[in-house]
Design a protein around this motif. Sequence first.
Motif, PDB file in Angstrom:
ATOM      1  N   LEU A   1      12.354   6.887  10.996  1.00 46.27           N
ATOM      2  CA  LEU A   1      12.275   7.505   9.669  1.00 46.27           C
ATOM      3  C   LEU A   1      10.864   7.424   9.105  1.00 46.27           C
ATOM      4  N   HIS A   2      10.217   6.299   9.315  1.00 52.77           N
ATOM      5  CA  HIS A   2       8.892   6.098   8.719  1.00 52.77           C
ATOM      6  C   HIS A   2       7.775   6.787   9.504  1.00 52.77           C
TER       7      HIS A   2
ATOM      8  N   LEU B   1       0.830  -1.208   0.000  1.00 51.65           N
ATOM      9  CA  LEU B   1       0.000   0.000   0.000  1.00 51.65           C
ATOM     10  C   LEU B   1       0.860   1.252   0.000  1.00 51.65           C
ATOM     11  N   GLY B   2       1.937   1.230   0.775  1.00 47.56           N
ATOM     12  CA  GLY B   2       2.834   2.379   0.826  1.00 47.56           C
ATOM     13  C   GLY B   2       3.541   2.613  -0.499  1.00 47.56           C
ATOM     14  N   VAL B   3       4.022   1.533  -1.114  1.00 42.82           N
ATOM     15  CA  VAL B   3       4.726   1.669  -2.399  1.00 42.82           C
ATOM     16  C   VAL B   3       3.773   2.167  -3.479  1.00 42.82           C
TER      17      VAL B   3
ATOM     18  N   VAL C   1       9.612  10.551  -0.316  1.00 38.26           N
ATOM     19  CA  VAL C   1      10.731   9.984  -1.075  1.00 38.26           C
ATOM     20  C   VAL C   1      11.594   9.048  -0.228  1.00 38.26           C
ATOM     21  N   PRO C   2      12.078   9.480   0.964  1.00 36.71           N
ATOM     22  CA  PRO C   2      12.884   8.540   1.765  1.00 36.71           C
ATOM     23  C   PRO C   2      12.095   7.321   2.231  1.00 36.71           C
ATOM     24  N   LEU C   3      10.780   7.472   2.382  1.00 36.43           N
ATOM     25  CA  LEU C   3       9.958   6.326   2.765  1.00 36.43           C
ATOM     26  C   LEU C   3       9.950   5.289   1.652  1.00 36.43           C
ATOM     27  N   ALA C   4       9.794   5.754   0.415  1.00 39.52           N
ATOM     28  CA  ALA C   4       9.778   4.838  -0.726  1.00 39.52           C
ATOM     29  C   ALA C   4      11.140   4.175  -0.916  1.00 39.52           C
ATOM     30  N   LEU C   5      12.212   4.954  -0.742  1.00 42.34           N
ATOM     31  CA  LEU C   5      13.561   4.418  -0.957  1.00 42.34           C
ATOM     32  C   LEU C   5      13.941   3.371   0.077  1.00 42.34           C
TER      33      LEU C   5
ATOM     34  N   SER D   1      11.658   1.302   1.599  1.00 48.88           N
ATOM     35  CA  SER D   1      10.592   0.301   1.734  1.00 48.88           C
ATOM     36  C   SER D   1      11.054  -1.050   1.191  1.00 48.88           C
ATOM     37  N   ASN D   2      12.100  -1.563   1.768  1.00 47.71           N
ATOM     38  CA  ASN D   2      12.636  -2.869   1.367  1.00 47.71           C
ATOM     39  C   ASN D   2      13.314  -3.511   2.569  1.00 47.71           C
ATOM     40  N   ASP D   3      13.465  -4.819   2.507  1.00 57.73           N
ATOM     41  CA  ASP D   3      14.029  -5.557   3.640  1.00 57.73           C
ATOM     42  C   ASP D   3      15.462  -5.136   3.949  1.00 57.73           C
ATOM     43  N   ALA D   4      16.234  -4.829   2.905  1.00 58.22           N
ATOM     44  CA  ALA D   4      17.633  -4.444   3.129  1.00 58.22           C
ATOM     45  C   ALA D   4      17.717  -3.173   3.962  1.00 58.22           C
TER      46      ALA D   4
END
Length: 203
Positions: free
Chosen positions: A149-150, A81-83, A128-132, A134-137
């Motif tokens: 951050l989120h 949903l966020g992405v 923008v930083p939230l999208a960048l 949004s991954n397990d790494a």
Amino acid sequence: MIDAINTALRRLPTWVLYLLGSLYPVWLLYLGMTGGLGADPVKALEHELGERALQLLILGLAVTPLRRFVGVNLIRFRRALGVLTFTYVALHLLVWLLLDVQIVSQILADIAKRPYITIGMAGFVLMVPLALTSNDASVKRLGRKWKRLHLLTYPAAFLGGLHYVMLAKGFQIEPLIYLTVIVVLLALRLFGFVVRSFVALRV
């Protein structure tokens, strides 16, 4: 009933949400090219993408309250949903930049002089930083900092709702409803945080 809903949700793969979310802008573009979006397809496309982004954002904010107060568990879909929210906001912005305004000097002037555009751009920058991340790494690399951050999700959501209200010409109830829902969901999150903090202090 709730158990049946949660069982069905567990069987639904997240890629289905990504697929449907990816196909919808393509469908809108097709409608715009074939006259299905009315006399001003650019404005209609811009509006549709922006409104769907707000709806996805609200659904993402509602994930925790739905689980806590209703029992419906959408937690596994929250990242998707966020992405998708960011994707729709980015497409909304691109339509405005490339198809609506087009002139760079006019774009910069609008951002500086029109408050609703300034607020919308501020909300996008926060996303923008939230999208960048949004991954397990990123979750592993940032650790506890990832959650902090989120927290930017909350001001970004408020700015998105405020952007819609300010964008509307005259008094319109729909943008106010969106903003009210966002404020209520943010208030619920704040209330939950206060309660947890109080309980932790008591313990």
